[in-house]
Design a protein around this motif. Structure first.
Motif, mmCIF file in Angstrom:
data_model
loop_
_atom_site.group_PDB
_atom_site.id
_atom_site.type_symbol
_atom_site.label_atom_id
_atom_site.label_comp_id
_atom_site.label_asym_id
_atom_site.label_seq_id
_atom_site.Cartn_x
_atom_site.Cartn_y
_atom_site.Cartn_z
ATOM 1 N N ARG A 1 6.571 15.977 -2.614
ATOM 2 C CA ARG A 1 6.541 14.622 -3.104
ATOM 3 C C ARG A 1 5.996 13.651 -2.073
ATOM 4 O O ARG A 1 5.448 12.713 -2.509
ATOM 5 N N HIS B 1 8.058 4.150 -2.252
ATOM 6 C CA HIS B 1 7.418 4.645 -3.546
ATOM 7 C C HIS B 1 8.431 5.505 -4.321
ATOM 8 O O HIS B 1 9.289 6.162 -3.555
ATOM 9 N N GLY B 2 8.638 5.307 -5.601
ATOM 10 C CA GLY B 2 9.597 6.325 -6.505
ATOM 11 C C GLY B 2 10.876 5.674 -6.516
ATOM 12 O O GLY B 2 11.764 6.470 -6.706
ATOM 13 N N SER C 1 14.462 10.071 -5.530
ATOM 14 C CA SER C 1 13.034 10.404 -5.653
ATOM 15 C C SER C 1 12.289 9.541 -4.798
ATOM 16 O O SER C 1 11.044 9.548 -5.078
ATOM 17 N N ALA C 2 12.826 8.835 -3.817
ATOM 18 C CA ALA C 2 12.170 7.745 -3.073
ATOM 19 C C ALA C 2 11.410 8.622 -2.042
ATOM 20 O O ALA C 2 11.614 9.622 -1.703
ATOM 21 N N VAL C 3 10.273 8.095 -1.928
ATOM 22 C CA VAL C 3 9.307 8.531 -0.745
ATOM 23 C C VAL C 3 9.254 7.044 0.225
ATOM 24 O O VAL C 3 8.916 6.048 -0.231
ATOM 25 N N ASP D 1 2.137 14.151 -2.309
ATOM 26 C CA ASP D 1 1.541 13.729 -3.401
ATOM 27 C C ASP D 1 1.290 12.053 -3.182
ATOM 28 O O ASP D 1 0.268 11.440 -3.344
ATOM 29 N N ALA D 2 2.305 11.402 -2.430
ATOM 30 C CA ALA D 2 2.555 10.118 -2.501
ATOM 31 C C ALA D 2 1.305 9.768 -1.322
ATOM 32 O O ALA D 2 0.543 8.715 -1.518
ATOM 33 N N THR E 1 18.601 4.452 -7.046
ATOM 34 C CA THR E 1 18.192 4.583 -5.592
ATOM 35 C C THR E 1 19.226 3.976 -4.779
ATOM 36 O O THR E 1 19.255 2.614 -4.860
ATOM 37 N N ARG F 1 14.164 3.876 -8.304
ATOM 38 C CA ARG F 1 14.775 3.700 -9.252
ATOM 39 C C ARG F 1 16.027 2.976 -9.253
ATOM 40 O O ARG F 1 16.601 2.789 -8.194
#
Ligand SMILES: Nc1ncnc2c1ncn2[C@@H]1O[C@H](COP(=O)(O)OP(=O)(O)O)[C@@H](O)[C@H]1O
Ligand SMILES: O=C(CO)[C@@H](O)[C@H](O)COP(=O)(O)O
Length: 479
Positions: free
Chosen positions: A457, A336-337, A313-315, A460-461, A342, A339
């Motif tokens: 994604r 960003h994003g 889910s990383a940007v 949005d970031a 990641t 977890r």
């Protein structure tokens, strides 16, 4: 067997000079040479033009065919400010296209004339990249150096002049200065930036010579030297590019462009309305962070550049040098994003995605700004050093949803310059030469389903990062 006639093309790009010796009839690359440049890593991006000149001699000699060449042409990185004194010596190192210290001067220029009027007159809204902004920076920040200036050149003009003694440029590269219009240099803009028009080179007509070689270095005295052009315009020639076919170039800069029927005038500034080297237009969007930024992130993560992992889910917005598209000169890199699951491979893939995103989002704007169709079935032509990389190829296919053609020929900028040189010998148009040579041939990779989730994604970031990307931790040159 008859010995083939030879022409030489040169690409003086950000990281290196590359030269190709090409068979005039067959288009076969008979020899190649390369010599590295140095780019400063401190407060800005600067390079010594005298090193480009030595690198040109080394790269041309290394082709092994310099003494047989019948014509030569030099293409170069766009926009750079080469400021010379009355003896033709640089008053300081050149300020390169990716030096963002001139962002305040670009903003002041836009404020003065208005974005719409800049786009109408010059085709482009100036950013920090444009030569006009760099000249204003020099006048403001280094007035003693500016006071010694007697000539202003672009990188390729400087080299053509060293070869020939002639102060000459072409419409393609001139269109990235901020003071060129289809009617000639804009006297009101030149007055505003306090630049004497006598300091600028003559704009040579497409297909004509800038002069002849003066006779030192590896080339024979008296052979014709074509006008040369900017590197993106030269790659369009080198591909023999047809109107409306989109190109994505992955080098130090990322660029997306096409050859277009109408003159682009984008007041948003995303699309630069450059001229091409033949008489048409070259709408183009450019990013500052492409292969070098992604390679830097790979080495920071301790990974090979191909060691990407899909998913996660990383940007990553890899804006290590500030950014031009979107126009965020103060931006720094952002993650960003993240977890618990990641991985470093996810982060590296996210860096590729972040670098390709802005170019692919600008692609339709580039095509429509030039009056061309944005038909998603038209293959995207992938060139530049990054086009050799499997991770780059897959990223572009995933995020564009288009089929992708990767020409087998590596040095398309130098080939475009060689095609210009060949045109002087045979009387052909440079793009016709390249088509005859078959330079665009290469495998066609089929389209992959567009990864809309990743695109959303990143969008949005980018939107929500707003303020963070407008402030400047460690901004080079901010003092
Ligand atoms: N096999 C490869 N795979 C991925 N990237 C590559 C490969 N070979 C070269 N590159 C990248 O290409 C870049 C140089 O591209 P190039 O188009 O020559 O740049 P420039 O014209 O700006 O000097 C390097 O920064 C490097 O990251
Ligand atoms: O500024 C631009 C285009 O407007 C860049 O594309 C430069 O022309 C530098 O190119 P590379 O050295 O990365 O090829």
């Amino acid at each position: 067997m008859a010995v083939e006639r030879v022409v030489i093309g040169v690409d003086s790009s950000t990281q290196a000079t590359k030269a190709v010796a090409v068979g005039l009839e067959s288009g076969e690359v008979l020899g190649e040479g390369r010599a590295a440049h140095a780019v400063s890593t401190g407060g800005g991006k600067e390079s010594d033009p005298r090193r480009w000149w030595r690198a040109l001699g080394e790269a041309v000699a290394a082709t092994g065919h310099a003494d047989r060449a019948e014509a030569v042409s030099v293409a170069g990185q766009q926009h750079g400010l080469v400021a010379l004194d009355a003896d033709g010596a640089p008053v300081r190192p050149a300020l390169l296209w990716n030096d963002i210290r001139s962002a305040p001067q670009a903003a002041a220029l836009v404020e003065w004339l208005g974005a719409g009027e800049w786009a109408r007159r010059t085709g482009s809204v100036p950013t920090a990249a444009f030569t006009a902004a760099k000249w204003c920076w020099l006048r403001e920040r280094e007035p003693e150096a500016a006071a010694r200036v007697a000539a202003i050149r672009l990188p390729h003009d400087y080299l053509t002049e060293r070869l020939t003694g002639a102060a000459a440029t072409d419409r393609g590269d001139a269109s990235g200065t901020g003071w060129w219009t289809p009617q000639g240099y804009d006297s009101e803009i030149l007055r505003h930036v306090q630049l004497d028009p006598a300091w600028l080179p003559r704009v040579v007509e497409p297909g004509t010579a800038a002069g002849t070689v003066r006779g030192h270095g590896p080339l024979r005295e008296g052979i014709p030297v074509a006008a040369g052009t900017g590197d993106n315009m030269a790659a369009a020639l080198g591909l023999g590019l047809a109107r409306g076919v989109p190109v994505l170039s992955l080098g130090t800069s990322g660029t997306v462009y096409t050859v277009a029927r109408s003159r682009p005038q984008d007041p948003s500034g995303t699309v630069a309305g450059f001229a091409d080297a033949l008489g048409g237009w070259l709408p183009l969007a450019c990013t500052l962070n492409c292969t070098v930024a992604v390679d830097r992130i790979a080495s920071t993560l301790g990974r090979d550049r191909e060691a990407v992992e899909a998913g996660g889910s990383a940007v990553v917005l890899p804006y290590l040098d500030g950014e031009r598209t979107p126009n965020l000169p103060c931006a720094s890199g952002l993650m960003h994003g993240l977890r618990h699951d990641t991985t470093a491979g996810h982060l590296l893939q996210a860096a590729y995605d972040g670098a390709a995103y802005s170019l692919l989002v600008a692609l339709d704007d580039v095509l429509t700004a030039g009056g061309e169709s944005a038909d998603a079935d038209t293959p995207l032509v992938l060139i530049g050093g990054g086009a050799r990389g499997a991770a780059w190829q897959r990223t572009v296919r995933r995020l564009s949803g288009r089929p992708v053609r990767v020409p087998a020929a590596g040095e398309l900028v130098a080939l475009g310059a060689a095609a210009q040189a060949a045109g002087l010998v045979t009387g052909e148009r440079a793009d016709e030469v390249a088509r005859r040579w078959g330079t665009a041939r290469g495998p066609l990779l089929e389209a992959l389903p567009k990864d809309s989730e990743a695109l959303e994604r990143i969008a949005d970031a980018l939107e929500r990062a707003g303020g963070l990307l407008r402030t400047a931790p460690g901004l080079p040159g901010r003092d």
